[in-house]
Design an enzyme around this catalytic site. Structure first.
Site, PDB file in Angstrom:
ATOM      1  N   ASN A  33       0.822  -1.222   0.000  1.00  0.00           N
ATOM      2  CA  ASN A  33       0.000   0.000   0.000  1.00  0.00           C
ATOM      3  C   ASN A  33       0.856   1.272   0.000  1.00  0.00           C
ATOM      4  OD1 ASN A  33       0.899   0.247   2.617  1.00  0.00           O
ATOM      5  ND2 ASN A  33      -1.096  -0.081   3.582  1.00  0.00           N
ATOM      6  N   PHE A  75       5.515  -9.675   4.376  1.00  0.00           N
ATOM      7  CA  PHE A  75       6.326  -8.665   5.090  1.00  0.00           C
ATOM      8  C   PHE A  75       5.485  -7.490   5.581  1.00  0.00           C
ATOM      9  CE2 PHE A  75       9.490 -10.363   2.004  1.00  0.00           C
ATOM     10  CZ  PHE A  75      10.530 -10.671   2.871  1.00  0.00           C
ATOM     11  N   ALA A  77       3.722  -4.725   7.182  1.00  0.00           N
ATOM     12  CA  ALA A  77       3.417  -4.445   8.592  1.00  0.00           C
ATOM     13  C   ALA A  77       3.919  -3.063   8.948  1.00  0.00           C
ATOM     14  CB  ALA A  77       4.109  -5.470   9.496  1.00  0.00           C
ATOM     15  N   TYR A 143       4.126  -3.774  19.365  1.00  0.00           N
ATOM     16  CA  TYR A 143       4.654  -4.283  18.085  1.00  0.00           C
ATOM     17  C   TYR A 143       4.960  -5.781  18.205  1.00  0.00           C
ATOM     18  CZ  TYR A 143       8.238  -5.320  14.586  1.00  0.00           C
ATOM     19  OH  TYR A 143       8.979  -5.920  13.601  1.00  0.00           O
ATOM     20  N   ASN A 172      18.321  -7.976  13.989  1.00  0.00           N
ATOM     21  CA  ASN A 172      18.365  -6.619  13.427  1.00  0.00           C
ATOM     22  C   ASN A 172      18.816  -6.618  11.970  1.00  0.00           C
ATOM     23  OD1 ASN A 172      18.367  -6.391  16.344  1.00  0.00           O
ATOM     24  ND2 ASN A 172      18.596  -4.204  15.980  1.00  0.00           N
ATOM     25  N   LEU A 192      19.713   1.976  14.027  1.00  0.00           N
ATOM     26  CA  LEU A 192      21.042   2.485  14.356  1.00  0.00           C
ATOM     27  C   LEU A 192      21.939   2.673  13.126  1.00  0.00           C
ATOM     28  CD1 LEU A 192      23.128   3.234  16.541  1.00  0.00           C
ATOM     29  CD2 LEU A 192      23.798   0.816  16.578  1.00  0.00           C
ATOM     30  N   ARG A 223      23.323  -6.019  19.989  1.00  0.00           N
ATOM     31  CA  ARG A 223      22.332  -6.582  19.073  1.00  0.00           C
ATOM     32  C   ARG A 223      23.006  -7.527  18.088  1.00  0.00           C
ATOM     33  NH1 ARG A 223      19.722  -4.815  22.329  1.00  0.00           N
ATOM     34  NH2 ARG A 223      17.899  -3.444  22.299  1.00  0.00           N
ATOM     35  N   ARG A 284      16.770   4.351  25.826  1.00  0.00           N
ATOM     36  CA  ARG A 284      15.485   4.433  25.128  1.00  0.00           C
ATOM     37  C   ARG A 284      14.547   3.428  25.816  1.00  0.00           C
ATOM     38  NH1 ARG A 284      15.425   3.079  18.725  1.00  0.00           N
ATOM     39  NH2 ARG A 284      15.842   0.993  19.515  1.00  0.00           N
TER      40      ARG A 284
HETATM   41  N1  LIG Z   1      13.896  -4.065   9.765  1.00  0.00           N
HETATM   42  C1  LIG Z   1      14.102  -4.896  10.789  1.00  0.00           C
HETATM   43  O1  LIG Z   1      15.160  -4.871  11.441  1.00  0.00           O
HETATM   44  C2  LIG Z   1      13.055  -5.922  11.149  1.00  0.00           C
HETATM   45  C3  LIG Z   1      13.305  -6.784  12.221  1.00  0.00           C
HETATM   46  C4  LIG Z   1      12.344  -7.738  12.557  1.00  0.00           C
HETATM   47  C5  LIG Z   1      11.167  -7.850  11.829  1.00  0.00           C
HETATM   48  N2  LIG Z   1      10.933  -6.999  10.795  1.00  0.00           N
HETATM   49  C6  LIG Z   1       9.672  -7.147  10.034  1.00  0.00           C
HETATM   50  O2  LIG Z   1      10.001  -7.322   8.670  1.00  0.00           O
HETATM   51  C7  LIG Z   1       8.983  -6.767   7.836  1.00  0.00           C
HETATM   52  C8  LIG Z   1       9.606  -5.814   6.836  1.00  0.00           C
HETATM   53  O3  LIG Z   1      10.305  -4.793   7.546  1.00  0.00           O
HETATM   54  P1  LIG Z   1      10.983  -3.571   6.754  1.00  0.00           P
HETATM   55  O4  LIG Z   1      12.052  -3.047   7.634  1.00  0.00           O
HETATM   56  O5  LIG Z   1      11.273  -3.975   5.361  1.00  0.00           O
HETATM   57  O6  LIG Z   1       9.759  -2.536   6.791  1.00  0.00           O
HETATM   58  P2  LIG Z   1       9.261  -1.522   5.656  1.00  0.00           P
HETATM   59  O7  LIG Z   1       8.395  -0.528   6.371  1.00  0.00           O
HETATM   60  O8  LIG Z   1      10.387  -1.029   4.839  1.00  0.00           O
HETATM   61  O9  LIG Z   1       8.354  -2.465   4.751  1.00  0.00           O
HETATM   62  C9  LIG Z   1       7.007  -2.766   5.046  1.00  0.00           C
HETATM   63  C10 LIG Z   1       6.222  -2.640   3.748  1.00  0.00           C
HETATM   64  O10 LIG Z   1       4.854  -3.055   3.959  1.00  0.00           O
HETATM   65  C11 LIG Z   1       3.979  -2.113   3.329  1.00  0.00           C
HETATM   66  N3  LIG Z   1       2.705  -2.210   4.069  1.00  0.00           N
HETATM   67  C12 LIG Z   1       2.501  -1.904   5.390  1.00  0.00           C
HETATM   68  N4  LIG Z   1       1.230  -2.177   5.712  1.00  0.00           N
HETATM   69  C13 LIG Z   1       0.608  -2.663   4.598  1.00  0.00           C
HETATM   70  C14 LIG Z   1      -0.704  -3.131   4.316  1.00  0.00           C
HETATM   71  N5  LIG Z   1      -1.657  -3.132   5.248  1.00  0.00           N
HETATM   72  N6  LIG Z   1      -0.986  -3.575   3.066  1.00  0.00           N
HETATM   73  C15 LIG Z   1      -0.034  -3.559   2.087  1.00  0.00           C
HETATM   74  N7  LIG Z   1       1.241  -3.128   2.309  1.00  0.00           N
HETATM   75  C16 LIG Z   1       1.544  -2.686   3.538  1.00  0.00           C
HETATM   76  C17 LIG Z   1       4.702  -0.783   3.440  1.00  0.00           C
HETATM   77  O11 LIG Z   1       4.280   0.175   2.494  1.00  0.00           O
HETATM   78  C18 LIG Z   1       6.160  -1.216   3.230  1.00  0.00           C
HETATM   79  O12 LIG Z   1       6.517  -1.190   1.852  1.00  0.00           O
HETATM   80  C19 LIG Z   1       7.976  -6.128   8.775  1.00  0.00           C
HETATM   81  O13 LIG Z   1       6.925  -7.043   8.980  1.00  0.00           O
HETATM   82  C20 LIG Z   1       8.765  -5.939  10.066  1.00  0.00           C
HETATM   83  O14 LIG Z   1       7.929  -5.934  11.183  1.00  0.00           O
HETATM   84  C21 LIG Z   1      11.843  -6.039  10.438  1.00  0.00           C
HETATM   85  O1  LIG Z   2      19.875   6.583  17.329  1.00  0.00           O
HETATM   86  C1  LIG Z   2      19.994   5.452  17.850  1.00  0.00           C
HETATM   87  C2  LIG Z   2      19.249   4.325  17.417  1.00  0.00           C
HETATM   88  C3  LIG Z   2      19.421   3.131  18.081  1.00  0.00           C
HETATM   89  N1  LIG Z   2      20.298   3.028  19.112  1.00  0.00           N
HETATM   90  C4  LIG Z   2      20.489   1.727  19.780  1.00  0.00           C
HETATM   91  O2  LIG Z   2      20.914   0.812  18.801  1.00  0.00           O
HETATM   92  C5  LIG Z   2      20.392  -0.490  19.069  1.00  0.00           C
HETATM   93  C6  LIG Z   2      19.639  -0.978  17.841  1.00  0.00           C
HETATM   94  O3  LIG Z   2      18.490  -0.171  17.686  1.00  0.00           O
HETATM   95  P1  LIG Z   2      17.554  -0.235  16.392  1.00  0.00           P
HETATM   96  O4  LIG Z   2      18.393  -0.171  15.181  1.00  0.00           O
HETATM   97  O5  LIG Z   2      16.486   0.801  16.581  1.00  0.00           O
HETATM   98  O6  LIG Z   2      16.932  -1.688  16.463  1.00  0.00           O
HETATM   99  P2  LIG Z   2      16.099  -2.416  17.612  1.00  0.00           P
HETATM  100  O7  LIG Z   2      15.433  -1.468  18.513  1.00  0.00           O
HETATM  101  O8  LIG Z   2      17.022  -3.412  18.240  1.00  0.00           O
HETATM  102  O9  LIG Z   2      14.935  -3.112  16.781  1.00  0.00           O
HETATM  103  C7  LIG Z   2      15.148  -3.804  15.539  1.00  0.00           C
HETATM  104  O10 LIG Z   2      15.378  -5.154  15.796  1.00  0.00           O
HETATM  105  C8  LIG Z   2      14.317  -5.829  16.428  1.00  0.00           C
HETATM  106  C9  LIG Z   2      14.726  -7.245  16.646  1.00  0.00           C
HETATM  107  O11 LIG Z   2      15.900  -7.323  17.380  1.00  0.00           O
HETATM  108  C10 LIG Z   2      13.080  -5.754  15.546  1.00  0.00           C
HETATM  109  O12 LIG Z   2      12.018  -6.344  16.219  1.00  0.00           O
HETATM  110  C11 LIG Z   2      12.731  -4.336  15.215  1.00  0.00           C
HETATM  111  O13 LIG Z   2      11.686  -4.331  14.271  1.00  0.00           O
HETATM  112  C12 LIG Z   2      13.929  -3.650  14.634  1.00  0.00           C
HETATM  113  O14 LIG Z   2      13.632  -2.284  14.455  1.00  0.00           O
HETATM  114  C13 LIG Z   2      19.498  -0.338  20.296  1.00  0.00           C
HETATM  115  O15 LIG Z   2      20.227  -0.715  21.427  1.00  0.00           O
HETATM  116  C14 LIG Z   2      19.219   1.163  20.380  1.00  0.00           C
HETATM  117  O16 LIG Z   2      19.057   1.618  21.699  1.00  0.00           O
HETATM  118  C15 LIG Z   2      21.035   4.122  19.537  1.00  0.00           C
HETATM  119  O17 LIG Z   2      21.806   4.032  20.490  1.00  0.00           O
HETATM  120  N2  LIG Z   2      20.857   5.296  18.888  1.00  0.00           N
END
Ligand SMILES: NC(=O)c1ccc[n+]([C@@H]2O[C@H](COP(=O)([O-])OP(=O)(O)OC[C@H]3O[C@@H](n4cnc5c(N)ncnc54)[C@H](O)[C@@H]3O)[C@@H](O)[C@H]2O)c1
Ligand SMILES: O=c1ccn([C@@H]2O[C@H](COP(=O)(O)OP(=O)(O)O[C@H]3O[C@H](CO)[C@@H](O)[C@H](O)[C@H]3O)[C@@H](O)[C@H]2O)c(=O)[nH]1
Length: 330
Positions: A33, A75, A77, A143, A172, A192, A223, A284
């Protein structure tokens, strides 16, 4: 090869997965979306793209029928922990309720294989490191709760309807694909590594270190960073294993190596050869001191092995950020 429906395929992890799926000969169709994703992130012409919501039954049904979809990587969300604390209802609606609705539509269309993006946030403040899958799940934010509820929904829908699923609990996600053409572009950015690299680029004055009094060797949080291409690989292997009869279940996806916030910043200085000013601030809220995965199960069941080091994650992310300082808005 069969057609895979990728929800959230215009997002960070989804767009990388679509690119690799196509490269490996799969047909892929993206449903996104664009609430946080970018149309430009779905680069390859062969990927079909639909802008729409996962809860739009009619659209989902028409996509499945038109493209002969037999499996889904889900994915889509919302994933901002802080936002989820302020607006839990948004996460329960968008992540949990809409996913259940989406799975119901898939069931009615006869789609049986689902790979779901779960998260290390389901564990909350874990009492054991590295974290195995069986550890108690006690999310400390909406979340993580919203994702855990989807895992449970999948379990019950398997019992009742024979849906097959794998929930990948990522740690991460970091890095970008190696050509530097697609990468991470979140707005607002909270992660980060991109924030550290934006600081190296001079787009931010300093990187804030959230808390220096944790019970870790240098006082900052640890992490388990995992390259987005290693994540992509895990999804495709999970899909293939599921189709070959692997049982449904949840798998951790991390490298098993933990790095502190200070270590990440130091490595980013080396990779970028730039100054990265640091400001130490308060913790945080909701951040566990250490999150490191035990991914033995994924390695055994999928034959998956993470390939990339933290340095490679930062270097690939730097390639993307330094050539796309405004992300996809160029
Ligand atoms: N980035 C991380 O470190 C991390 C860690 C753990 C889990 N995840 C999970 O992995 C997935 C992808 O994460 P990301 O970092 O690529 O996020 P992102 O926000 O870049 O991607 C999510 C995508 O989903 C789309 N979207 C959201 N809601 C929607 C809906 N209702 N219908 C259709 N499309 C929709 C958004 O437009 C976006 O393109 C997520 O489910 C997130 O929770 C991410
Ligand atoms: O400006 C910043 C941003 C982050 N952090 C620290 O860096 C670490 C990593 O933070 P971040 O990159 O925000 O990731 P997380 O909070 O660990 O969360 C990520 O990783 C999780 C799983 O470990 C997933 O569930 C989340 O979706 C994803 O965002 C953490 O200790 C934060 O406190 C800082 O010190 N400064």
């Amino acid at each position: 090869m069969s057609c895979v429906l990728v929800t959230g395929g215009a997002g960070y992890i989804g767009s990388h997965t679509v690119k690799v799926l196509l490269k490996r000969g799969y047909e892929a169709v993206v449903l996104d979306n664009l609430s946080t994703g970018h149309r430009q992130a779905v680069l390859v012409d062969e990927a079909h793209f639909y802008q729409g919501d996962i809860a739009d039954d009619e659209l989902v049904t028409s996509i499945v029928e038109k493209h002969g979809v037999d499996s889904v990587i889900h994915f889509a969300a919302k994933s901002l922990v802080g936002e989820s604390m302020k607006h839990p209802e948004m996460y329960l609606w968008d992540n949990t309720a809409k996913s259940v609705r989406f799975f119901t539509t898939l069931k009615e269309c006869g789609v049986r294989n689902i790979i779901f993006s779960s998260t290390a946030a389901v564990y909350g403040l874990p009492e054991q490191i590295p974290i195995p899958e069986y550890l108690e799940k006690k999310p400390v934010n909406p979340y993580g709760e919203s994702k855990l509820m989807v895992e449970k929904a999948l379990q019950w829908m398997e019992q009742a309807h024979g849906i097959k699923w794998v929930a990948l609990r990522y740690f991460n996600a970091a890095g970008a694909e190696l050509t530097g053409v697609i990468g991470e572009d979140h707005n607002p950015e909270t992660h980060l590594i991109p924030l550290v690299l934006q600081t190296a680029l001079g787009k931010r004055e300093a990187i804030q270190v959230f808390g220096t009094d944790y019970d870790t060797p240098d006082g900052t949080c640890i992490r388990d960073y995992i390259h987005v291409l290693d994540l992509t690989d895990a999804h495709i292997l999970a899909l293939e294993a599921l189709k070959k009869g692997m049982s449904s279940g949840a798998l951790n996806v991390g490298t098993g190596n933990g790095y502190s916030v200070r270590e990440v910043i130091e490595m980013a200085k080396e990779v970028t050869e730039r100054e990265i000013p640091v400001v130490e601030t308060e913790r945080r809220p909701g951040d566990p001191a250490v999150l490191v995965a035990d991914s033995t199960l994924a390695q055994q069941l999928l034959g998956w092995k993470p390939q990339f080091t933290l340095r490679e994650m930062i270097a690939s992310a730097w390639k993307w950020h330094s050539t796309h300082p405004e992300g996809y808005r160029r």
